[in-house]
Enzyme design. Sequence first.
Site, PDB file in Angstrom:
ATOM      1  N   ASP A   8       0.879  -1.156   0.000  1.00  0.00           N
ATOM      2  CA  ASP A   8       0.000   0.000   0.000  1.00  0.00           C
ATOM      3  C   ASP A   8       0.924   1.214   0.000  1.00  0.00           C
ATOM      4  O   ASP A   8       2.084   1.118   0.403  1.00  0.00           O
ATOM      5  CB  ASP A   8      -0.891  -0.033   1.248  1.00  0.00           C
ATOM      6  CG  ASP A   8      -1.820   1.159   1.328  1.00  0.00           C
ATOM      7  OD1 ASP A   8      -2.442   1.500   0.302  1.00  0.00           O
ATOM      8  OD2 ASP A   8      -1.920   1.756   2.418  1.00  0.00           O
ATOM      9  N   ASP A  10       0.141   5.052   1.019  1.00  0.00           N
ATOM     10  CA  ASP A  10       0.039   5.930   2.181  1.00  0.00           C
ATOM     11  C   ASP A  10      -0.025   5.115   3.469  1.00  0.00           C
ATOM     12  O   ASP A  10      -0.911   4.294   3.646  1.00  0.00           O
ATOM     13  CB  ASP A  10      -1.196   6.826   2.060  1.00  0.00           C
ATOM     14  CG  ASP A  10      -1.160   7.699   0.810  1.00  0.00           C
ATOM     15  OD1 ASP A  10      -0.057   8.137   0.425  1.00  0.00           O
ATOM     16  OD2 ASP A  10      -2.226   7.941   0.223  1.00  0.00           O
ATOM     17  N   GLY A  18      -3.106  12.332   4.707  1.00  0.00           N
ATOM     18  CA  GLY A  18      -4.447  12.510   4.159  1.00  0.00           C
ATOM     19  C   GLY A  18      -4.420  13.118   2.770  1.00  0.00           C
ATOM     20  O   GLY A  18      -4.013  14.269   2.612  1.00  0.00           O
ATOM     21  N   THR A  50      -2.767   1.037  -4.516  1.00  0.00           N
ATOM     22  CA  THR A  50      -3.208   2.163  -3.703  1.00  0.00           C
ATOM     23  C   THR A  50      -4.573   2.686  -4.128  1.00  0.00           C
ATOM     24  O   THR A  50      -4.807   2.938  -5.308  1.00  0.00           O
ATOM     25  CB  THR A  50      -2.149   3.305  -3.735  1.00  0.00           C
ATOM     26  OG1 THR A  50      -2.608   4.411  -2.968  1.00  0.00           O
ATOM     27  CG2 THR A  50      -1.803   3.750  -5.141  1.00  0.00           C
ATOM     28  N   GLN A  52      -6.996   5.692  -4.386  1.00  0.00           N
ATOM     29  CA  GLN A  52      -6.790   7.136  -4.483  1.00  0.00           C
ATOM     30  C   GLN A  52      -8.144   7.835  -4.617  1.00  0.00           C
ATOM     31  O   GLN A  52      -8.473   8.420  -5.652  1.00  0.00           O
ATOM     32  CB  GLN A  52      -5.872   7.456  -5.672  1.00  0.00           C
ATOM     33  CG  GLN A  52      -4.436   7.021  -5.465  1.00  0.00           C
ATOM     34  CD  GLN A  52      -3.755   7.782  -4.336  1.00  0.00           C
ATOM     35  OE1 GLN A  52      -3.859   9.001  -4.242  1.00  0.00           O
ATOM     36  NE2 GLN A  52      -3.054   7.066  -3.477  1.00  0.00           N
ATOM     37  N   SER A  53      -8.932   7.763  -3.553  1.00  0.00           N
ATOM     38  CA  SER A  53     -10.270   8.357  -3.601  1.00  0.00           C
ATOM     39  C   SER A  53     -10.231   9.876  -3.681  1.00  0.00           C
ATOM     40  O   SER A  53     -11.230  10.507  -4.013  1.00  0.00           O
ATOM     41  CB  SER A  53     -11.123   7.909  -2.412  1.00  0.00           C
ATOM     42  OG  SER A  53     -10.700   8.549  -1.222  1.00  0.00           O
ATOM     43  N   CYS A 104     -16.491  -0.170  -8.407  1.00  0.00           N
ATOM     44  CA  CYS A 104     -15.563  -0.855  -9.303  1.00  0.00           C
ATOM     45  C   CYS A 104     -15.037  -2.156  -8.681  1.00  0.00           C
ATOM     46  O   CYS A 104     -15.303  -2.456  -7.526  1.00  0.00           O
ATOM     47  CB  CYS A 104     -14.392   0.070  -9.600  1.00  0.00           C
ATOM     48  SG  CYS A 104     -13.482   0.522  -8.098  1.00  0.00           S
ATOM     49  N   LYS A 108      -9.811  -1.396  -3.156  1.00  0.00           N
ATOM     50  CA  LYS A 108      -9.710  -2.280  -1.994  1.00  0.00           C
ATOM     51  C   LYS A 108     -10.870  -1.961  -1.055  1.00  0.00           C
ATOM     52  O   LYS A 108     -11.173  -0.787  -0.877  1.00  0.00           O
ATOM     53  CB  LYS A 108      -8.359  -2.076  -1.281  1.00  0.00           C
ATOM     54  CG  LYS A 108      -7.161  -2.469  -2.122  1.00  0.00           C
ATOM     55  CD  LYS A 108      -5.835  -2.217  -1.410  1.00  0.00           C
ATOM     56  CE  LYS A 108      -5.459  -0.753  -1.443  1.00  0.00           C
ATOM     57  NZ  LYS A 108      -4.165  -0.467  -0.799  1.00  0.00           N
ATOM     58  N   LYS A 134      -4.178  -0.969   6.877  1.00  0.00           N
ATOM     59  CA  LYS A 134      -5.584  -0.933   7.292  1.00  0.00           C
ATOM     60  C   LYS A 134      -6.326  -2.185   6.860  1.00  0.00           C
ATOM     61  O   LYS A 134      -5.841  -2.981   6.071  1.00  0.00           O
ATOM     62  CB  LYS A 134      -6.267   0.335   6.781  1.00  0.00           C
ATOM     63  CG  LYS A 134      -6.237   0.527   5.294  1.00  0.00           C
ATOM     64  CD  LYS A 134      -6.698   1.943   4.940  1.00  0.00           C
ATOM     65  CE  LYS A 134      -6.404   2.271   3.498  1.00  0.00           C
ATOM     66  NZ  LYS A 134      -5.010   2.238   3.129  1.00  0.00           N
TER      67      LYS A 134
END
Length: 183
Positions: A8, A10, A18, A50, A52-53, A104, A108, A134
């Site tokens: 992952d 971040d 954040g 990762t 990336q929202s 989608c 994750k 997480k």
Amino acid sequence: MDRAVFLDRDGVINKDHGYVYQVDDFEYIEGVFDACLSLKKMGFKLAVVTNQSGIARGLYTEDDFHHLTEWMDWNFADKGVDLDGIYYCPHHATAGLGEYKCDCDCRKPKAGMFNSAAQFLKLDLSASVMVGDKRDDMLAAKAAGIPIRILVKTGKTATDEAIAASTMVLESIVDVPDYLASL
């Protein structure tokens, strides 16, 4: 078929401040380059997976993400570490805007990024490892059939759910090579 360590971003590679999308805000976890170099020497491919929202939420663009990712990739290469693949999900099912608002297969805790990496890099997921910070990282790896799921404490607070979905909890990515060598 090769084996890989999935990372992952971040909270594992860099400190999670954040929605990190600018070089000036990107702070590497201490020892990440040496740890990744050790993993490469152990015969693992390295793939970043990762969510990336921030893209989906309109906080930054895919171009912003690609610019930062290219810079990060060069940093790794400068330290002698070639990342074999970088996979990202720009979607969010509820908070996404426009085309990015979708449920989608890549976000994750779903396994889409792992399956894409396995196909493209010719990986044996049953011989691979996930390092995340997480619950969703652990659940995605489990859904992909990855047996070794390492939760590190350098990102999000380790919840009971995240610990339950992992197979090992370590302080940092720095501890991963020695742990894997001990198996």
